[in-house]
Structure formats: C-alpha cells, structure tokens
Design an enzyme around this catalytic site. Structure first.
Site, PDB file in Angstrom:
ATOM      1  N   GLY A   1      -3.910   1.850   2.833  1.00  0.00           N
ATOM      2  CA  GLY A   1      -4.523   3.178   2.804  1.00  0.00           C
ATOM      3  C   GLY A   1      -5.462   3.432   3.965  1.00  0.00           C
ATOM      4  O   GLY A   1      -5.429   4.489   4.589  1.00  0.00           O
ATOM      5  N   GLU A   2      -6.295   2.432   4.277  1.00  0.00           N
ATOM      6  CA  GLU A   2      -7.234   2.611   5.389  1.00  0.00           C
ATOM      7  C   GLU A   2      -6.502   2.666   6.720  1.00  0.00           C
ATOM      8  O   GLU A   2      -6.880   3.432   7.612  1.00  0.00           O
ATOM      9  CB  GLU A   2      -8.289   1.508   5.414  1.00  0.00           C
ATOM     10  N   SER A   3      -5.438   1.893   6.856  1.00  0.00           N
ATOM     11  CA  SER A   3      -4.653   1.945   8.090  1.00  0.00           C
ATOM     12  C   SER A   3      -4.085   3.345   8.292  1.00  0.00           C
ATOM     13  O   SER A   3      -4.176   3.914   9.388  1.00  0.00           O
ATOM     14  CB  SER A   3      -3.522   0.911   8.045  1.00  0.00           C
TER      15      SER A   3
END
Length: 142
Positions: free
Chosen positions: A61-63
């Site tokens: 998700g952060e990527s």
C-alpha cells in the site's frame, strides 16, 4: 500532471521501486495519477502461520500510495508519507495480492490515497489509507 500509463510506468522503471519493494516481489502493472495498480506474491512474504504478513500489505500500500503521490508532485518536488493506516479484513495464503490505488485528495502540499488490496479471487483483504506531504526539493549545494 497528465501522464499516459506507458510514460508513467517508464518513470517507475527509471526511478525504481526501492530495495524493500524489490525484495518483496512488488510489480507495478498500471500507473497514472488517477489509478495505480501493483501486485505482490504471497509466497516469501508470510508470517509463521503461513498467512501474508500484515506488514507486507502495508508495504504494498505504501509503495503504491507514495509512488502515486510523487507522480502527482512532479519534477523538483518530493512526496513523503506522514500517515498510514490499514484495516485487515481477510487473510491471503497463496498466489498474488493486487493493490489498486486511487486518490481521495490531490492538493498542492498534501495527497491522500486509498489502496484496496484483493486476493486472486477478487476478495478484499486489506484497505489502506496513506497521506503524503509534498515538499520542494532543495537545490544541491555547489
């Protein structure tokens, strides 16, 4: 910023996804300001109970959210995460999970994205929200 999927995917290739995302096998398949998609294998990213590790969902998700925010920010600017949360609603035990990132807010200094991560059967496993701060890059010292 108006990028085509091909141009933006090339930007990801040139920039790189980062060492952690590479180790986890994250692959970007679609990448525009309006929608970004990446997938990650379950195998190799599990906890001892053989379920996809909750932190692995967050890395995917952060990527996606950070890369999308940086595409929006444009040249000479940098987006950095300032808040992230994840709600895990289903386990993944095999195959691949796919994250679909869409913007909630695209501002001059803040972006917020939602990432819906699903298993191969299309069942949502995790919902992530990330907020990024956009700042100007400082010129290098001469």
């Amino acid at each position: 910023m108006s990028e085509t999927n091909t141009d933006a995917l090339e930007w990801v290739v040139q920039r790189g996804v980062g060492a952690l995302a590479e180790k986890m096998g994250i692959e970007f398949t679609e990448f525009t300001v309006e929608r970004s998609v990446a997938r990650m294998p379950v195998e190799g990213n599990t906890q001892p109970a053989m379920l996809l590790h909750g932190g692995a969902f967050v890395v995917l998700g952060e990527s996606l959210g950070s890369m999308a925010a940086n595409l929006w920010a444009g040249p000479g600017r940098l987006a950095v995460g300032i808040e992230i949360n994840a709600t895990h609603t289903r386990s993944a035990t095999e195959g691949w999970v796919t994250g679909v990132c869409t913007p909630i807010h695209l501002g001059r200094t803040l972006t917020t994205h939602e990432i819906a991560i699903s298993d191969e059967a299309g069942r949502r496993c995790c919902t992530i929200r990330i907020t990024n701060l956009i700042k100007d890059l400082r010129p290098s010292a001469a």
